[in-house]
Enzyme design. Structure first.
Site, PDB file in Angstrom:
ATOM      1  N   PRO A   6       0.811  -1.220   0.000  1.00  0.00           N
ATOM      2  CG  PRO A   6      -0.185  -1.178   2.102  1.00  0.00           C
ATOM      3  CD  PRO A   6       0.577  -2.063   1.183  1.00  0.00           C
ATOM      4  CD  GLU A   7       3.581   2.803  -3.913  1.00  0.00           C
ATOM      5  OE1 GLU A   7       3.491   3.887  -4.523  1.00  0.00           O
ATOM      6  OE2 GLU A   7       4.246   1.846  -4.332  1.00  0.00           O
ATOM      7  CE  LYS A  46       5.043   4.489   0.919  1.00  0.00           C
ATOM      8  NZ  LYS A  46       6.261   3.686   0.700  1.00  0.00           N
ATOM      9  NE  ARG A  97      10.888  -1.716  -3.796  1.00  0.00           N
ATOM     10  CZ  ARG A  97       9.959  -0.974  -3.201  1.00  0.00           C
ATOM     11  NH1 ARG A  97      10.314   0.014  -2.404  1.00  0.00           N
ATOM     12  NH2 ARG A  97       8.682  -1.206  -3.392  1.00  0.00           N
TER      13      ARG A  97
END
Ligand code: ZN
Length: 274
Positions: free
Chosen positions: A2-3, A60, A258
């Site tokens: 989740p961002e 977040k 990433r």
């Protein structure tokens, strides 16, 4: 994972389910989500009977403000999610906390346990919350300020976009999408961006967040990494597919551990604004 948009949707749901309501029951099975880990009984006692004054989000992080002055902070980690179910229903898989208000149980589920729940008393601060930079949705981003802060940063703009002290709430998905929207090569050093490019990037961060909120909002949020979940994004997770703008094959690179997917044509390094 989740961002900002997914955390915002969780926060909106919590506001709707819990806002101005009092906890009639609190279930907190000990797990590493709860920090410090040994405090489950104390935390439960401090939550019982308390009323939720407000639900905030920064980056977040979510914060439930209680009428006692305490605040319950929630970070969703990689797989955390707030969901509701009837109080009479069976527990959901991977429930780590349940806050009951009248007929409704609002539960935190987290299969992989990278999330975090932490209670802070009146006047106590959570260092991670305090360290957050401007939130693109609640504060807006100031292009001139960001341009100044990017000066001297030799890391790639993609890696710098994930710095929570600069772009609170932006993660790998939103960062990848924003660079595509802004037509900026993710490998460029952050310091090399022109003022016009930083302005495009700031606008692009807002665009991708707004677009994701529009596509994902609702009580049954599904994260893109979940099995069988749809991919609502333009380039994230779409390596090898045609670019939605120019049909060039999208490429995948790894930066700071990433993955970044980008269009080698639309996001060419030599591209300069007029
Ligand atoms: Zn393209």
């Amino acid at each position: 994972m989740p961002e900002l948009p997914e955390v915002e949707i969780n926060a909106r749901n919590l506001r709707r389910w819990l806002g101005r309501k009092s906890f009639t029951g609190v279930t907190l099975p000990p797990s590493r989500v709860l920090r410090p880990a040994a405090s489950a009984e104390e935390v439960r006692a401090r939550l019982e009977g308390r009323r939720v004054q407000g639900v905030d989000r920064r980056g977040k992080w979510i914060r439930l403000r209680l009428d006692s002055g305490d605040a319950l902070y929630s970070h969703l980690g990689m797989t955390g999610k707030w969901v509701e179910r009837p109080t009479t229903g069976a527990p959901l898989p991977h429930e780590r906390a349940c806050l009951t208000v009248a007929e409704r149980a609002v539960c935190y589920t987290d299969p992989r346990l990278f999330g975090r729940l932490q209670l802070k008393g009146r006047g106590e601060r959570l260092p991670e919350w305090e360290a957050l930079g401007p939130d693109p949705l609640t504060d807006g981003l100031d292009a001139a300020l960001i341009k100044a802060r990017l000066a001297g940063k030799r890391r790639s703009i993609k890696e710098v976009l994930l710095d929570q002290s600069l772009f609170a709430g932006v993660g790998n998905v939103q960062g990848t999408e924003a660079l595509f929207f802004a037509r900026i090569d993710p490998r460029r050093s952050a310091a090399s961006l022109t003022s016009a490019e930083v302005e495009r990037l700031v606008e692009a961060v807002g665009q991708t967040i707004a677009r994701t909120l529009e596509k994902e909002s609702g009580p049954k949020l599904v994260y893109v990494e979940e099995a069988g979940a749809p991919n609502p994004f333009l380039v994230y997770g779409r390596e090898g597919e045609p670019c939605p703008r120019c049909a060039t094959r999208l490429e995948r690179i790894v930066q700071g551990g990433r993955a970044t997917v980008f269009c080698p044509r639309c996001q060419a390094a030599h591209r300069r604004p007029r």
